[in-house]
Write a protein that holds these residues in place. Sequence first.
Motif, PDB file in Angstrom:
ATOM      1  N   GLN A  82       0.847  -1.193   0.000  1.00 18.13           N
ATOM      2  CA  GLN A  82       0.000   0.000   0.000  1.00 18.13           C
ATOM      3  C   GLN A  82       0.878   1.236   0.000  1.00 18.13           C
ATOM      4  O   GLN A  82       1.921   1.264   0.662  1.00 18.13           O
ATOM      5  CB  GLN A  82      -0.919   0.010   1.221  1.00 18.13           C
ATOM      6  CG  GLN A  82      -1.951  -1.113   1.197  1.00 18.13           C
ATOM      7  CD  GLN A  82      -2.675  -1.283   2.515  1.00 18.13           C
ATOM      8  OE1 GLN A  82      -2.155  -0.920   3.566  1.00 18.13           O
ATOM      9  NE2 GLN A  82      -3.860  -1.870   2.468  1.00 18.13           N
ATOM     10  N   TYR A 116     -12.136  -2.559   3.514  1.00 16.64           N
ATOM     11  CA  TYR A 116     -10.901  -2.552   4.282  1.00 16.64           C
ATOM     12  C   TYR A 116     -11.180  -2.869   5.753  1.00 16.64           C
ATOM     13  O   TYR A 116     -12.193  -3.451   6.099  1.00 16.64           O
ATOM     14  CB  TYR A 116     -10.215  -1.188   4.129  1.00 16.64           C
ATOM     15  CG  TYR A 116     -10.031  -0.781   2.697  1.00 16.64           C
ATOM     16  CD1 TYR A 116      -9.068  -1.405   1.914  1.00 16.64           C
ATOM     17  CD2 TYR A 116     -10.840   0.195   2.100  1.00 16.64           C
ATOM     18  CE1 TYR A 116      -8.897  -1.055   0.577  1.00 16.64           C
ATOM     19  CE2 TYR A 116     -10.672   0.546   0.766  1.00 16.64           C
ATOM     20  CZ  TYR A 116      -9.690  -0.081   0.015  1.00 16.64           C
ATOM     21  OH  TYR A 116      -9.525   0.261  -1.301  1.00 16.64           O
ATOM     22  N   GLU A 131     -12.973  -6.132  10.306  1.00 17.17           N
ATOM     23  CA  GLU A 131     -12.652  -6.288   8.892  1.00 17.17           C
ATOM     24  C   GLU A 131     -13.924  -6.157   8.055  1.00 17.17           C
ATOM     25  O   GLU A 131     -14.959  -6.735   8.376  1.00 17.17           O
ATOM     26  CB  GLU A 131     -12.004  -7.647   8.644  1.00 17.17           C
ATOM     27  CG  GLU A 131     -10.565  -7.745   9.125  1.00 17.17           C
ATOM     28  CD  GLU A 131      -9.630  -6.870   8.297  1.00 17.17           C
ATOM     29  OE1 GLU A 131      -9.237  -7.279   7.201  1.00 17.17           O
ATOM     30  OE2 GLU A 131      -9.319  -5.755   8.771  1.00 17.17           O
ATOM     31  N   ASN A 132     -13.851  -5.356   6.986  1.00 20.69           N
ATOM     32  CA  ASN A 132     -14.970  -5.178   6.044  1.00 20.69           C
ATOM     33  C   ASN A 132     -16.291  -4.867   6.747  1.00 20.69           C
ATOM     34  O   ASN A 132     -17.292  -5.558   6.566  1.00 20.69           O
ATOM     35  CB  ASN A 132     -15.139  -6.434   5.183  1.00 20.69           C
ATOM     36  CG  ASN A 132     -13.848  -6.882   4.530  1.00 20.69           C
ATOM     37  OD1 ASN A 132     -13.364  -7.977   4.788  1.00 20.69           O
ATOM     38  ND2 ASN A 132     -13.275  -6.044   3.710  1.00 20.69           N
ATOM     39  N   ASP A 193      -4.532   2.378  -1.759  1.00 20.15           N
ATOM     40  CA  ASP A 193      -4.510   0.932  -1.802  1.00 20.15           C
ATOM     41  C   ASP A 193      -4.196   0.447  -3.213  1.00 20.15           C
ATOM     42  O   ASP A 193      -4.461   1.128  -4.195  1.00 20.15           O
ATOM     43  CB  ASP A 193      -5.871   0.382  -1.364  1.00 20.15           C
ATOM     44  CG  ASP A 193      -5.867  -1.116  -1.206  1.00 20.15           C
ATOM     45  OD1 ASP A 193      -4.849  -1.652  -0.723  1.00 20.15           O
ATOM     46  OD2 ASP A 193      -6.861  -1.761  -1.557  1.00 20.15           O
ATOM     47  N   THR A 195      -5.039  -2.970  -4.224  1.00 20.03           N
ATOM     48  CA  THR A 195      -5.605  -4.310  -4.165  1.00 20.03           C
ATOM     49  C   THR A 195      -5.841  -4.895  -5.549  1.00 20.03           C
ATOM     50  O   THR A 195      -5.595  -6.083  -5.788  1.00 20.03           O
ATOM     51  CB  THR A 195      -6.939  -4.286  -3.393  1.00 20.03           C
ATOM     52  OG1 THR A 195      -6.708  -3.797  -2.082  1.00 20.03           O
ATOM     53  CG2 THR A 195      -7.547  -5.677  -3.300  1.00 20.03           C
TER      54      THR A 195
END
Length: 363
Positions: A82, A116, A131-132, A193, A195
Motif C-alpha cells: 500500500q 478494508y 474487517e470489512n 490501496d 488491491t
Amino acid sequence: MLPAATKPILEHVFDALIDAGVTDITVVVGYRRTRVQSEFGPSYRDVPLTYVTQDKQLGSGHALLAAEPATEGSTLVVNGDQLIDSRIIEDVIAAHDREPATATLGLVRRANVTRYGGVLLEDGAVTEIVENPRDDRGYQLNAGVYAFEPSIFEAIRRSEPRDGEQSLVDGIATLLEVGEEVRGVVSEGTWIDATYPWDLLRIADDLLEDGEERRIADSASVHEDATVLEPVVIDDDCVVGPGAVVGPNVSLGENVTIGSNATVERSVLDADTRVDNGATIRDCVTGRGVGIGPNSTVAGGPSDVEIGDRVHRETILGAVLADHVRDIGGVTYEPGTVVGHGAVCHGGSTVSGTIVADAEVWS
C-alpha cells in the motif's frame, strides 16, 4: 513489486519509512522473494535491509511472527503493498512515544471502509477493530501502519486461526480482549490501496499529478518526430520512436521501447516492455519483459472485470499483461482482459477475460 509509476510499490514504502527517520528495516519475503532481494540487495538509501522468509503465506500475523527473531523492543510495522507517505508513519511514532500503549494504529478518514479494516475510537483509544464493516458506525480506516510492543507476538499466537491463517488484526483484537491499551491516531497523510490491477493506474495518475510531472531521463531517447503529452515519466534507457504518441498519464519503466507510430495513453509499462510499431495501448498495465506486437490494440475503457469470485462493474481497465507476456502482432485485447505470466497471444487473435499463465491464445 508491482509498479507505481516507474518504481515498485515497495520502493515507495521504503522511501516513506526512511523519510520518517527509520534507520533499520526488516523485510518479510515469501513468494518470489528472490525478485525483491535482487532488486534491493542488502541496503536501500544507505539503510540496512534484513530479509526474513515466510515459508508459507499463512496470513499477516504469521508474517509478523516470522520477523520476531529480528525485532527487539518497540517495533514499527507497515504493509508492503500500500502506498503511504511519511506523515502517517511520523504520526504513529509520535503518538506511540507520547502515550505508551501495547499497540498504536495509524488511521485515515474515509467515507466508505467496507473493503478494508474499520476502527472505532473513543478519546484516542481503540474500542473495536472490524474487517470489512457493513454497519454505519463512525469507522476510521486502518492504514496498515502500526507501532507494537513485544506482547503482540503472544497475542497473535493466542488468536484463533481463520481458514488456516493467522491474522494481525485478530492479534490486535486479542490485545483488546485481555485489556491491553490499544490506541489510534488519525493522520492526514496519503494512503492509497493497490488491491486490484486498475488501482495501479489510479496510483500512477495521483503520483504524476502530485508532482512527478513530465520527466524524461537523460539516457532516454525520444525521437524528434514523437509527441509526448504531459504528465509522463520516461525512465532510463527508454526509446520512443518517430511518430509515436506517449501520454498523457503514462509511466515508462527502464528500457521500455515504444515503436514508430505507436500510441500509449494512461498506462503503466514496467521495465523491458516493448510496444511495437503501430500498436495502440490505453488503460494498460504491463509487467516486466512484455512484448506487444505490431498493430496490436488495447482499446481501454470501462468493462466488467472478474477477480476471484467477484465481478467489478464498469471498471476502467484496458488490460493487465503479466511478466513476459508477448503477442505476435495484430492482437486485440478486449477491455478488462487479464493475461497471466508468460502467455503467448498469436497473430490476429482477440483476447478477453482471464488467461492463465503460460497459455497460448489463437484466433
